[in-house]
Design an enzyme around this catalytic site. Sequence first.
Site: not given
Ligand code: GDP
Ligand code: IMO
Ligand code: MG
Length: 428
Positions: A15, A18, A42-43, A226
């Site tokens: 999270d 990415k 979840g990207h 991840q």
């Molecule tokens: P990922 O799994 O690495 O793609 O990240 P996620 O989408 O799960 O979580 C990142 C969260 O931060 C999302 O809600 C994005 O919209 C938000 N986000 C990403 N970059 C920035 C940033 O530079 N500033 C802010 N405020 N939010 C951001």
């Molecule tokens: P993105 O790509 C954050 C965490 C789960 C748990 C552990 C194992 O959005 O960054 P799993 O379901 O993979 O067997 O769970 O890994 N986890 C993540 N945490 N971002 C993710 O993906 C994750 N995918 C799995 O919360 O701790």
């Molecule tokens: Mg994510």
Amino acid sequence: MAGQVDVIIGAQWGDEGKGRVVDALAGRMDVIVRYQGGANAGHTVIVGDEKHVFHLLPSGMLYSGKLCVIGNGVVVDPDQLLKELKELQEQGKDRACLVVSGAAHVVMPYHKVLDGLDEKFRGKDRQIGTTKRGIGPCYVDKYNRVGIRIEDLLDADVLREKLSFNLEIKNLVLSRVYDESPLAFDEIYEKALAWGRALAPYVDDASLVVDQALQEGKSILLEGAQGTLLDADHGTYPFVTSSHPTASGGCLGAGIGPTRIDRVIGIVKAYCTRVGDGPFPTEDHGEKGAYLRDKGGEFGATTGRPRRCGWLDMVALRYAVRVNGITAIALTKLDVLDGLDEIKICTAYEIDGKKQENFTGNSTVLSRVRPLYESLPGWSQRIDGCRSFEALPEAARNYVTYIEKATGVPVALIGVGPKREQTILRGL
Ligand code: GDP
Ligand code: IMO
Ligand code: MG
């Protein structure tokens, strides 16, 4: 960018942002490949006022003329993939071309059931806090050499044979170990055949497709899911995922050789978050942690769970630089730190009275370390409108420079907000 191959990896516990970095770079790349994990990811990509959360589709799907690939290292939940595709089609936004590796494994309904039951069995003290998307049980079958691959969905006889064998064992586990009802063969078989029919137009030899693109001088972006500290080898075992989010996983999961990789871009959130169980040395249980969660909207993009929040951990970040060979950092969510008087950075750990500067993936040890902090001054201005490094307040620039010095890696992209345009590019 001709012939360029970049890997995007999460440098923390996932999270990191990415999805938004892939979106920021994908415009100039030709091929975007997801290489491991599954719908546990979840990207988030925000374009204009629209938000897209990709779980299985590569985050380059919104660009026309791109090739998006789901590599052999991914575990595919076909229901989820077809749902994401349908949503994009309905919005007229399925602009990229999609290829799904025939060698990717299929997350079957019993994997999801077992993910939940295994967690329950582990109980409060041992649970991993998985996303319950069937990821662990699916990879177990892959490495136990009984898994069902996407290509198997296209052959009714092979599918029948593999599914009946699997279901025999799974139903024994369900009924005799977990005291649950067995699953019916016909229902799953019919569903799997329908998946095969729906996915057939997309299935190909993904490694070959990527290689052909390379031969044509096209540029490739490998999109990790991840993060480093969730890697099955390099993460905080056993509180990890079941795949290899590190850069090497990119080669394996896309079917590309290590000599092809040009750059490894580590995505680093300006603070740390973790969702699920396991050690987190810099977690802040107090009001600053709550502040970061509220301001950063730190709730899981897949499960909606509140993310645990804390300070940037340099010990862990230097480790991520090492095990991934990170050549550039993309620093996201710098704007979330606006308004803090001081920003803490963990520079070392203390364990049993001794200072330790190296990270350990040993969760028992890591849960006992005490983080040692340095404090940097914060800034009061909002930075979400800044579009250049020079426009940032001095304290924000100092924070960025501090990270560069402490890691020896340039910060080549800065996120000052979640939207596509809220990106400062510095040499990527
Ligand atoms: P990922 O799994 O690495 O793609 O990240 P996620 O989408 O799960 O979580 C990142 C969260 O931060 C999302 O809600 C994005 O919209 C938000 N986000 C990403 N970059 C920035 C940033 O530079 N500033 C802010 N405020 N939010 C951001
Ligand atoms: P993105 O790509 C954050 C965490 C789960 C748990 C552990 C194992 O959005 O960054 P799993 O379901 O993979 O067997 O769970 O890994 N986890 C993540 N945490 N971002 C993710 O993906 C994750 N995918 C799995 O919360 O701790
Ligand atoms: Mg994510």
